[in-house]
Design a protein around this motif. Structure first.
Motif, PDB file in Angstrom:
ATOM      1  N   SER A   1     -20.747  21.581  22.292  1.00  0.00           N
ATOM      2  CA  SER A   1     -22.092  21.221  22.347  1.00  0.00           C
ATOM      3  C   SER A   1     -21.863  20.331  21.044  1.00  0.00           C
ATOM      4  CB  SER A   1     -23.268  22.171  22.226  1.00  0.00           C
ATOM      5  OG  SER A   1     -22.325  23.706  21.241  1.00  0.00           O
ATOM      6  N   PRO A   2     -22.407  18.974  20.491  1.00  0.00           N
ATOM      7  CA  PRO A   2     -21.946  18.303  19.351  1.00  0.00           C
ATOM      8  C   PRO A   2     -22.635  18.958  17.761  1.00  0.00           C
ATOM      9  CG  PRO A   2     -23.727  17.324  20.583  1.00  0.00           C
ATOM     10  CD  PRO A   2     -23.382  18.800  21.036  1.00  0.00           C
ATOM     11  N   ASP A   3     -23.088  20.565  17.959  1.00  0.00           N
ATOM     12  CA  ASP A   3     -23.665  20.595  16.874  1.00  0.00           C
ATOM     13  C   ASP A   3     -22.743  21.853  16.164  1.00  0.00           C
ATOM     14  OD1 ASP A   3     -26.585  22.657  17.358  1.00  0.00           O
ATOM     15  OD2 ASP A   3     -25.337  21.398  18.929  1.00  0.00           O
ATOM     16  N   SER A   4     -21.889  22.451  17.170  1.00  0.00           N
ATOM     17  CA  SER A   4     -21.591  23.389  16.854  1.00  0.00           C
ATOM     18  C   SER A   4     -19.880  23.134  16.061  1.00  0.00           C
ATOM     19  CB  SER A   4     -20.982  23.908  18.529  1.00  0.00           C
ATOM     20  OG  SER A   4     -19.816  23.489  19.245  1.00  0.00           O
TER      21      SER A   4
ATOM     22  N   LYS B   1     -14.497  22.658  17.948  1.00  0.00           N
ATOM     23  CA  LYS B   1     -14.758  21.623  18.925  1.00  0.00           C
ATOM     24  C   LYS B   1     -13.683  21.669  20.316  1.00  0.00           C
ATOM     25  CE  LYS B   1     -16.916  19.257  16.159  1.00  0.00           C
ATOM     26  NZ  LYS B   1     -18.027  18.807  16.312  1.00  0.00           N
TER      27      LYS B   1
ATOM     28  N   SER C   1     -13.735  22.564  23.918  1.00  0.00           N
ATOM     29  CA  SER C   1     -14.118  22.967  25.534  1.00  0.00           C
ATOM     30  C   SER C   1     -14.208  24.278  26.197  1.00  0.00           C
ATOM     31  CB  SER C   1     -13.650  21.648  26.177  1.00  0.00           C
ATOM     32  OG  SER C   1     -13.861  20.997  25.852  1.00  0.00           O
TER      33      SER C   1
END
Lengths: 239, 199
Positions: B54-57, B60, B62
């Motif tokens: 998710s972009p805000d975690s 980085k 997967s």
């Protein structure tokens, strides 16, 4: 709108077998009919599902009275049960029904957590059915509706034997059945009758117990006159 | 180290327990996978799938997970609404088999219990279980908690929870007439249930 009284079924007080049509509802409107044991509504007809005599209690309650060895628990029946197990909250009691009944440990007069009765397995109990339906275990109580002990509880000494449910009902009928009346005039004994087909007899002498039990067991389906003459014959042989 | 061959969003490749899915420096272990030192391995049989982060975690990496195993069918969670069939009614508790969770059918059987105090919201000590449920009724209930090893704890203490569908003693369908009564469509007999208010 004036509601007419429902005409009683033609089969009242007759023998019926499963499948007999008791009432045809097609020509009755706006009437309440109460169905007891052994009857079932099938669209527009009321049919019998068990064999026995059809009874009517005015104005509109019908049921089929049958006599068998097995007992179907029903509320407000007084029964004789045998304790088969003790649990923290209930005694498990066998009342000759489809499943065991629960007798809460507090359902005794003045019952508290501190004075729970200690019943061993095999104890004979005279109790009243409080809750009975087709899915749950029936519940018993050793108190009457006002909370008094009223003869309920453990039955000590004496002799217990099995009868059919029809014979139990006959012994409990009022006025007193001729059998018990004739026996009571000559012998001294005490008796407890359970509607579940169990009878308990106690007397000071064993011979009284045997005479009373034998007379009761023999009187299955005797008429009133036959009962009286049977008892007279028995008592003549005694003296 | 990015392994390009393994990074397709899949469903095609079948993995078995113990099989290497990737390194823990490039993947986070998701459902059906676990981290074993520097590698991420599968713990169940199924298809491997990679979920982008998710972009805000802050992390980085997967997430790699294994899908298609029955453990990932619908599982009741506290707060989910379930459809269950009542199997046993006793003096203080009723048992039910959970069939759907949040409108998804379950892949394996779960058992739920509805206690006397969870049947309705008012007068909970005067609840008669026999007048609330019968064996065979279909009920909508809310999962209260995971309960014990045997059963989830369910509750029907809301207007929209309770019996949705039931059969009468005569064998016909019961039609709700109020929140405590249902009527048989064949004989007209009234039976008592805790009825759900279905919109």
């Amino acid at each position: 709108m004036e509601s007419k009284k429902p005409p009683p079924s033609a089969l009242v007080d007759n023998h019926v077998v499963p499948g007999d049509v008791i009432l045809d509802l097609a020509d009755m409107t706006n009437q309440t009919i109460k169905l007891g044991a052994g009857l079932r509504q099938d669209y527009d007809t009321i049919q019998a599902t068990s064999a026995g005599r059809l009874r009517l209690s005015k104005p509109n309650k019908y049921w089929v009275e049958s006599s068998q060895k097995r007992y179907i628990p029903s509320v407000e029946d007084t029964v004789l049960g045998i304790v088969v197990d003790t649990k923290p909250d209930n005694f498990l009691v066998d009342i000759k029904g489809p499943n065991f009944a629960f007798l809460p440990v507090l359902s005794f007069e003045g019952g508290t957590r501190r004075n729970i009765p200690k019943f061993e397995i095999g104890t004979l109990i005279y109790a009243r059915v409080v809750k009975a339906n087709s899915i749950m275990n029936p519940e018993l109580s050793c108190m009457d509706a006002s909370g008094k002990a009223a003869e309920f509880g453990q039955l000590k000494n004496g002799y217990m034997f099995d009868t059919s449910t029809g014979l139990s009902r006959m012994l409990l009928s009022s006025p007193t059945c001729p059998l018990l009346e004739a026996l009571g005039k000559k012998l001294s004994f005490e008796i407890a009758v359970g509607l579940n087909g169990r009878v308990w007899v106690n007397a000071p002498s064993p011979s009284n117990v045997i005479v009373v039990s034998t007379a009761i067991i023999r009187s299955e389906s005797y008429t009133q006159i036959q009962q009286k003459s049977m008892v007279e014959n028995l008592l003549v042989k005694l003296s | 180290m990015a392994a390009t061959a393994m990074e397709h969003d899949g469903g095609v490749e079948v993995v078995t327990p113990g099989e290497l899915l990737g390194t823990s420096s490039s993947f986070v272990a998701g459902h059906g996978a676990y981290a074993d030192g520097r590698s991420v391995r599968a713990s169940v049989t199924g298809h491997r799938r990679i979920v982008p982060p998710s972009p805000d975690s802050p992390d980085k990496r997967s997430t790699v997970e294994v899908v298609g195993h029955k453990a990932h069918g619908a599982v009741p969670q506290p707060g989910s609404v379930v459809i269950a069939r009542v199997t046993k009614v006793m003096a203080r508790v009723a048992s039910a088999d959970i069939m759907c969770v949040d409108s998804k059918a379950v892949k394996e059987k779960f058992t739920g219990m509805i206690r006397q105090q969870d049947v309705r919201a008012t007068e909970i000590d005067k609840v008669d279980m026999y007048q609330s449920y019968r064996p065979g009724d279909i009920v909508r209930a809310l999962v209260l908690s995971l309960g014990d090893a045997r059963a989830y704890y369910l509750s029907t203490a809301k207007n929209e929870l309770g019996v949705v569908s039931a059969q009468s003693i005569a064998g016909g369908m019961l039609v709700p007439t109020s929140w405590t009564e249902m009527q048989c469509e064949l004989t007209g007999q009234i039976e008592q249930r805790k009825v759900a208010k279905v919109e």
